[in-house]
Design an enzyme around this catalytic site. Structure first.
Site, mmCIF file in Angstrom:
data_model
loop_
_atom_site.group_PDB
_atom_site.id
_atom_site.type_symbol
_atom_site.label_atom_id
_atom_site.label_comp_id
_atom_site.label_asym_id
_atom_site.label_seq_id
_atom_site.Cartn_x
_atom_site.Cartn_y
_atom_site.Cartn_z
ATOM 1 N N ARG A 96 -7.357 -15.774 11.252
ATOM 2 C CA ARG A 96 -7.956 -15.951 9.928
ATOM 3 C C ARG A 96 -6.855 -15.849 8.877
ATOM 4 N NH1 ARG A 96 -10.912 -11.484 8.890
ATOM 5 N NH2 ARG A 96 -9.498 -10.864 7.216
ATOM 6 N N GLU A 112 -2.399 -13.146 3.623
ATOM 7 C CA GLU A 112 -1.880 -12.800 4.944
ATOM 8 C C GLU A 112 -2.522 -13.692 5.991
ATOM 9 O OE1 GLU A 112 -2.862 -8.768 5.820
ATOM 10 O OE2 GLU A 112 -5.018 -9.096 5.775
ATOM 11 N N ASN A 114 -4.025 -13.300 9.801
ATOM 12 C CA ASN A 114 -4.459 -12.346 10.821
ATOM 13 C C ASN A 114 -4.491 -13.025 12.185
ATOM 14 O OD1 ASN A 114 -5.610 -10.007 8.975
ATOM 15 N ND2 ASN A 114 -6.355 -11.931 8.125
ATOM 16 N N SER A 119 -11.971 -10.359 11.716
ATOM 17 C CA SER A 119 -13.325 -9.809 11.636
ATOM 18 C C SER A 119 -14.322 -10.712 10.919
ATOM 19 C CB SER A 119 -13.284 -8.455 10.925
ATOM 20 O OG SER A 119 -12.737 -8.612 9.631
ATOM 21 N N LYS A 237 3.335 -8.524 8.928
ATOM 22 C CA LYS A 237 3.739 -8.778 7.541
ATOM 23 C C LYS A 237 5.200 -9.227 7.464
ATOM 24 C CE LYS A 237 -0.155 -7.011 5.762
ATOM 25 N NZ LYS A 237 -0.819 -6.558 6.991
ATOM 26 N N LYS A 291 3.677 -3.638 0.878
ATOM 27 C CA LYS A 291 2.872 -3.699 2.097
ATOM 28 C C LYS A 291 3.617 -3.120 3.297
ATOM 29 C CE LYS A 291 -0.020 -7.726 1.078
ATOM 30 N NZ LYS A 291 -0.533 -8.998 1.643
ATOM 31 N N GLU A 295 -2.413 -3.316 9.783
ATOM 32 C CA GLU A 295 -3.594 -4.144 9.600
ATOM 33 C C GLU A 295 -4.794 -3.238 9.373
ATOM 34 O OE1 GLU A 295 -3.148 -7.311 9.387
ATOM 35 O OE2 GLU A 295 -1.067 -7.230 10.057
ATOM 36 N N GLY A 296 -5.886 -3.841 8.887
ATOM 37 C CA GLY A 296 -7.129 -3.091 8.788
ATOM 38 C C GLY A 296 -7.501 -2.629 7.395
ATOM 39 N N ARG A 378 -15.115 -12.873 0.740
ATOM 40 C CA ARG A 378 -15.342 -11.475 0.372
ATOM 41 C C ARG A 378 -15.174 -11.325 -1.135
ATOM 42 N NH1 ARG A 378 -11.188 -8.908 4.582
ATOM 43 N NH2 ARG A 378 -10.192 -10.870 4.011
#
Length: 402
Positions: A96, A112, A114, A119, A237, A291, A295-296, A378
């Site tokens: 993603r 970024e 992923n 998710s 990253k 950064k 992740e998360g 989102r």
């Protein structure tokens, strides 16, 4: 979604709550939507090409390895796979790529990429259907057309990619193993064709050596990994920052138009040994994000804390700087939206982040699948730095093309 508050289990009806969502889809310019969709198969190919260049991954992350124990362990596994010449003939990626529209430049910029545990394909699909259904009933009153909410088949195409990978493995008695948090699941004596990592992206997923041994065993096995250790590292990253350097994309891609499309969406990215980026962040920390290699969500550093952290890192020594990258902060245009959380609807000024899912499956020289299955929108209140849905910062949304 489960409600873990103290009220859960003591008040009727609060043990389970709906996922937080926007009441109506977020207006989004169609030409930016098409741009994001066009980038997906190119990024899919890029990740695959980067994953095959073990030297690039090891060299790019060599300084990070010295100061980041988690990245170091991942690199150790990767290094051992290189030493035994472990080949991944069948490679599966469920990715993603996340973007924001920068109001000042008018550009769609990547936040970024992923490559592990991407998710919300299931919930994002449901929210898109919900919004289309609402507009089919009430769109005339609102002056909105349900057909302008793009279809979203993320969950079905992710499942299709896993099924196709299982088929390419060519063993009808084999199974698909999903690695989840927090406990392990026994799969008996079956041959594992595909391992899908829904966990494994955080140091918290490896509380003991047992988990690291399991990750190593999976990596060494003949199963198709989603992601493999090299795909996992390709999504860090630091690799994102390295790929944004001049002439690096040309190492992996030949098509000049594709390279130009990718480069156009890159935000400013700097390593902390770059004086230009560090000096800029010290002078104006509010326009940068610091950064770490995590992740998360919930890990990034903003505002005045950027300057404070840079000072601490510089005092700690040059090696500590390798644990972070600097990124241009993206400032999307704010808008008014209705948000629904725990059954209550309220208005607030918000900004949105668009995630485009990618599915890629390759068997040696044959590309079995290179698709853009769907998207995740989102939306969060504009005053919030963080954007996680599960963490309570953002809500699930969909797109209304304008």
């Amino acid at each position: 979604m489960t409600d873990t508050s103290t009220r859960s289990g003591t008040v009727p009806g609060v043990g389970l709550v709906h996922a937080p969502l926007a009441l109506l889809p977020m207006p989004f310019p169609e030409h930016y939507w098409r741009q994001a969709c066009e980038l997906t198969p190119i990024f899919n190919e890029l990740v695959d090409c980067v994953s095959l260049d073990g030297k690039f991954l090891q060299d790019s992350l060599s300084r990070t390895k010295k100061v980041d124990a988690f990245t170091s362990r991942l690199l150790d596994i990767h290094s051992e796979m290189l030493e035994i010449n472990k080949k991944e003939d069948i490679r599966l990626g469920l990715h993603r790529s996340d973007y924001m529209l920068d109001a000042e430049t008018g550009l769609l910029l990547q936040i970024e990429l992923n490559t592990i545990a991407s998710s919300f394909p299931g919930l994002s699909t449901l929210v898109s259907k919900l919004h289309r259904n609402l507009l089919s009933h009430y769109g005339n009153r609102l002056g909105l057309d349900s057909r302008k909410v793009p279809g979203n088949s993320a969950v079905s195409q992710f499942a299709e990619a896993l099924a196709k990978a299982w088929k390419e493995y060519d063993n009808s008695s084999s199974v698909v193993l999903v690695v989840v948090q927090p406990e392990e699941h026994n799969i008996g004596g079956h041959t594992v064709a595909v391992v899908y990592f829904r966990a494994g992206y955080s140091p918290n997923d490896y509380p003991s050596e047992s988990e690291w041994r399991a990750r190593f065993s999976i990596e060494k096995s003949n199963a198709i990994k989603c992601p493999s250790i090299s795909y996992h590292l390709a999504g860090t990253k630091k690799i994102q920052q390295e790929l944004a350097k001049p002439n690096v994309l040309e190492r992996f891609l030949e098509n000049e138009e594709d390279i130009a499309k990718l480069r156009k969406c890159f935000a400013g990215l700097w390593s902390l040994d770059n004086p230009e980026g560090v000096n800029g962040a010290m002078e104006r920390p509010e326009i940068f994000v610091l950064k770490p290699q995590r992740e998360g969500g919930g890990n990034n550093i903003y505002g005045e804390d950027v300057r404070k952290t840079l000072v601490k890192l510089q005092q700690a020594g040059s090696e500590e700087l390798a644990a972070y990258i600097l990124m241009q902060r993206i400032f999307p245009k704010t808008s008014l939206a209705y948000l629904v959380r725990k059954g209550k609807c309220y208005q607030d000024q918000v900004i949105s982040e668009l995630g485009i899912y990618g599915a890629y499956l390759r068997n040696k020289d044959k590309v079995v699948m290179n698709a853009q299955p769907g998207y995740l929108m989102r939306t969060k209140v504009s005053s919030s730095n963080e954007g996680g849905v599960a963490a309570g910062f953002a809500v699930l949304d969909s797109i209304y093309l304008i």
